[in-house]
Design a protein around this motif. Structure first.
Motif, mmCIF file in Angstrom:
data_model
loop_
_atom_site.group_PDB
_atom_site.id
_atom_site.type_symbol
_atom_site.label_atom_id
_atom_site.label_comp_id
_atom_site.label_asym_id
_atom_site.label_seq_id
_atom_site.Cartn_x
_atom_site.Cartn_y
_atom_site.Cartn_z
ATOM 1 N N ASP A 159 -6.888 -13.283 -3.876
ATOM 2 C CA ASP A 159 -5.495 -13.388 -3.434
ATOM 3 C C ASP A 159 -4.579 -12.533 -4.294
ATOM 4 N N ASP A 160 -4.805 -12.560 -5.609
ATOM 5 C CA ASP A 160 -3.980 -11.767 -6.519
ATOM 6 C C ASP A 160 -4.174 -10.277 -6.265
ATOM 7 N N ARG A 161 -5.415 -9.878 -6.081
ATOM 8 C CA ARG A 161 -5.699 -8.454 -5.878
ATOM 9 C C ARG A 161 -5.066 -7.938 -4.587
ATOM 10 N N ALA A 162 -5.051 -8.786 -3.562
ATOM 11 C CA ALA A 162 -4.426 -8.374 -2.307
ATOM 12 C C ALA A 162 -2.935 -8.112 -2.499
ATOM 13 N N VAL A 163 -2.286 -8.962 -3.292
ATOM 14 C CA VAL A 163 -0.856 -8.773 -3.584
ATOM 15 C C VAL A 163 -0.634 -7.487 -4.371
ATOM 16 N N ARG A 164 -1.467 -7.247 -5.382
ATOM 17 C CA ARG A 164 -1.300 -6.044 -6.208
ATOM 18 C C ARG A 164 -1.584 -4.779 -5.389
ATOM 19 N N SER A 165 -2.616 -4.832 -4.564
ATOM 20 C CA SER A 165 -2.977 -3.668 -3.747
ATOM 21 C C SER A 165 -1.854 -3.324 -2.772
ATOM 22 N N ALA A 166 -1.295 -4.355 -2.134
ATOM 23 C CA ALA A 166 -0.210 -4.113 -1.185
ATOM 24 C C ALA A 166 0.996 -3.508 -1.895
ATOM 25 N N ALA A 167 1.298 -4.012 -3.092
ATOM 26 C CA ALA A 167 2.433 -3.484 -3.848
ATOM 27 C C ALA A 167 2.195 -2.037 -4.261
ATOM 28 N N ALA A 168 0.981 -1.733 -4.735
ATOM 29 C CA ALA A 168 0.676 -0.371 -5.172
ATOM 30 C C ALA A 168 0.708 0.606 -4.000
ATOM 31 N N LEU A 169 0.209 0.173 -2.844
ATOM 32 C CA LEU A 169 0.231 1.044 -1.669
ATOM 33 C C LEU A 169 1.659 1.296 -1.189
ATOM 34 N N HIS A 170 2.506 0.289 -1.354
ATOM 35 C CA HIS A 170 3.878 0.412 -0.873
ATOM 36 C C HIS A 170 4.745 1.254 -1.797
ATOM 37 N N GLY A 171 4.560 1.071 -3.119
ATOM 38 C CA GLY A 171 5.479 1.751 -4.027
ATOM 39 C C GLY A 171 4.879 2.265 -5.306
ATOM 40 N N GLY A 172 3.559 2.414 -5.354
ATOM 41 C CA GLY A 172 2.932 2.976 -6.539
ATOM 42 C C GLY A 172 2.991 2.041 -7.734
ATOM 43 N N ALA A 173 2.911 2.639 -8.917
ATOM 44 C CA ALA A 173 2.838 1.848 -10.151
ATOM 45 C C ALA A 173 4.092 1.011 -10.387
ATOM 46 N N ASP A 174 5.256 1.546 -10.017
ATOM 47 C CA ASP A 174 6.491 0.787 -10.238
ATOM 48 C C ASP A 174 6.498 -0.495 -9.423
ATOM 49 N N GLU A 175 6.111 -0.389 -8.150
ATOM 50 C CA GLU A 175 6.069 -1.580 -7.295
ATOM 51 C C GLU A 175 4.973 -2.533 -7.757
ATOM 52 N N LEU A 176 3.851 -1.964 -8.220
ATOM 53 C CA LEU A 176 2.762 -2.800 -8.737
ATOM 54 C C LEU A 176 3.249 -3.646 -9.907
ATOM 55 N N LEU A 177 3.927 -3.017 -10.851
ATOM 56 C CA LEU A 177 4.416 -3.756 -12.013
ATOM 57 C C LEU A 177 5.458 -4.793 -11.611
ATOM 58 N N SER A 178 6.299 -4.459 -10.634
ATOM 59 C CA SER A 178 7.314 -5.411 -10.170
ATOM 60 C C SER A 178 6.670 -6.641 -9.546
ATOM 61 N N SER A 179 5.457 -6.473 -8.992
ATOM 62 C CA SER A 179 4.805 -7.587 -8.302
ATOM 63 C C SER A 179 4.376 -8.696 -9.256
ATOM 64 N N TYR A 180 4.355 -8.420 -10.562
ATOM 65 C CA TYR A 180 3.975 -9.448 -11.528
ATOM 66 C C TYR A 180 5.125 -10.389 -11.865
ATOM 67 N N GLY A 181 6.297 -10.086 -11.332
ATOM 68 C CA GLY A 181 7.416 -10.995 -11.506
ATOM 69 C C GLY A 181 7.909 -11.063 -12.932
ATOM 70 N N PRO A 182 8.543 -12.167 -13.307
ATOM 71 C CA PRO A 182 9.181 -12.231 -14.633
ATOM 72 C C PRO A 182 8.197 -12.236 -15.792
ATOM 73 N N ALA A 183 6.924 -12.597 -15.551
ATOM 74 C CA ALA A 183 5.962 -12.647 -16.658
ATOM 75 C C ALA A 183 5.711 -11.270 -17.257
ATOM 76 N N LEU A 184 5.840 -10.227 -16.432
ATOM 77 C CA LEU A 184 5.663 -8.842 -16.888
ATOM 78 C C LEU A 184 6.698 -8.003 -16.157
#
Length: 328
Positions: A159-184
């Motif tokens: 489930d986590d990987r699906a969220v990260r993959s979707a974020a990376a496909l949508h907006g690259g590394a910046d969107e990927l990092l944003s997908s971790y929310g306030p923890a990172l």
């Protein structure tokens, strides 16, 4: 707070581990047995594991491991040498091959304020018998405390990987990092993570690896030695009741006799909406197989599917809910 200077080139080198790491799960689960963190989520697991360790005669073995890796601000890096890219046996082989100098330095740090037990001193000296005992202890503890719960771990990772993959496909590394929310989070050219102490982690041009962990709670964890390849282990945050739900899924539902075991698992997983890719990852199916089962269930009126961007989201219908709940 953990601060990581993170430039554009670091974004290109950023790596997401393909799976949870067996030794990180082992060590962090060992810490959970020493505290009451996330009690609502993990107390049922704690009770079950403690009972299992007693039945297996592993309480002394577990105590010996706790002496090596106490729940404290510092625990030795040599017990977690990999980054979600090795099997348990490969990881243990690396642990047992730790240079004597590293063993001595890290175990001396664990016992900086008190004399080390004799078994720990032998391990710090690289004693072959002590290393063999460590390997046996790691395998035995893992078999009781982690291995029986791998279905839940793998489901959470998928489930986590699906969220990260979707974020990376949508907006690259910046969107990927944003997908971790306030923890990172990104603050200018710096990555900031919740952390129990104030610390800077230098990358020096090395790739940062983000490793998901089921037994990591509250805040991310990093290796203590900045000379080692940088790793940030982050919590997956399973919901309360995960253990009971896992047991329910493991027992073949009666509906499996009607629609088959794999389709029953697909229908069960669609208790919440999931894309074809998420279904495939969660159940370890190929995308074509997951799509075929979803199609059959949709044609039977048990599943509804809608297109969402480039994906197709599937969810159980009221008829599917009734079938899974045995209301027929």
């Amino acid at each position: 707070m953990l601060r990581i200077a993170f430039g554009r080139e670091d974004s290109v080198r950023l790596r997401v581990a393909p799976d949870a790491d067996p030794l990180w799960e082992l060590v962090l689960s060992l810490h959970l047995l020493q505290n009451r963190q996330s009690a609502v989520v993990f107390d049922p697991w704690r009770r079950e594991v403690r009972a299992g360790l007693v039945r297996a005669g592993l309480m002394k073995t577990t105590a010996a491991l706790i002496r090596l890796s106490p729940w404290a601000a510092y625990f030795p890096d040599f017990l977690t040498p990999s980054r979600g890219d090795r099997s348990l046996e490969e990881g243990i082989s690396t642990v047992l091959s730790t240079p004597r100098r590293q063993l001595s330095a890290e175990l001396s740090e664990v016992y900086a304020q008190a004399p080390a037990p004799s078994a720990v001193r032998l391990l710090a000296e690289g004693d072959v018998t002590a290393l063999e005992r460590l390997g046996h202890a790691l395998r035995s503890y893992y078999a009781v405390a982690v291995e029986p719960y791998l279905p839940a771990v793998r489901g959470a990772v998928a489930d986590d990987r699906a969220v990260r993959s979707a974020a990376a496909l949508h907006g690259g590394a910046d969107e990927l990092l944003s997908s971790y929310g306030p923890a990172l989070r990104r603050e200018g050219a710096t990555l900031v993570a919740d952390y129990p102490v104030a610390r800077d982690m230098p990358l020096h041009g090395r790739p940062l690896t983000l490793v998901p962990s089921f037994f990591c709670v509250v805040a991310p964890v990093a290796l203590a030695d900045d000379a080692l390849d940088p790793v940030l282990v982050h919590p997956l945050g399973p919901a309360p009741g995960w253990l009971a739900r896992t047991k329910q899924r493991d027992a073949a539902p009666p509906v499996a006799q009607l629609i088959g075991p794999t389709r029953a698992l697909v229908l069960d997983a669609l208790e919440q909406p999931r894309s074809t890719g998420q279904l495939a990852q969660r159940l370890r199916l190929t995308a074509s197989t997951a799509s075929r089962h979803a199609t059959v269930l949709r044609e039977a009126g048990l599943v509804a599917s809608v297109r969402h961007g480039n994906s197709v989201l599937h969810r159980r219908t009221a008829l599917g809910d009734a079938l899974m709940d045995g209301r027929f």
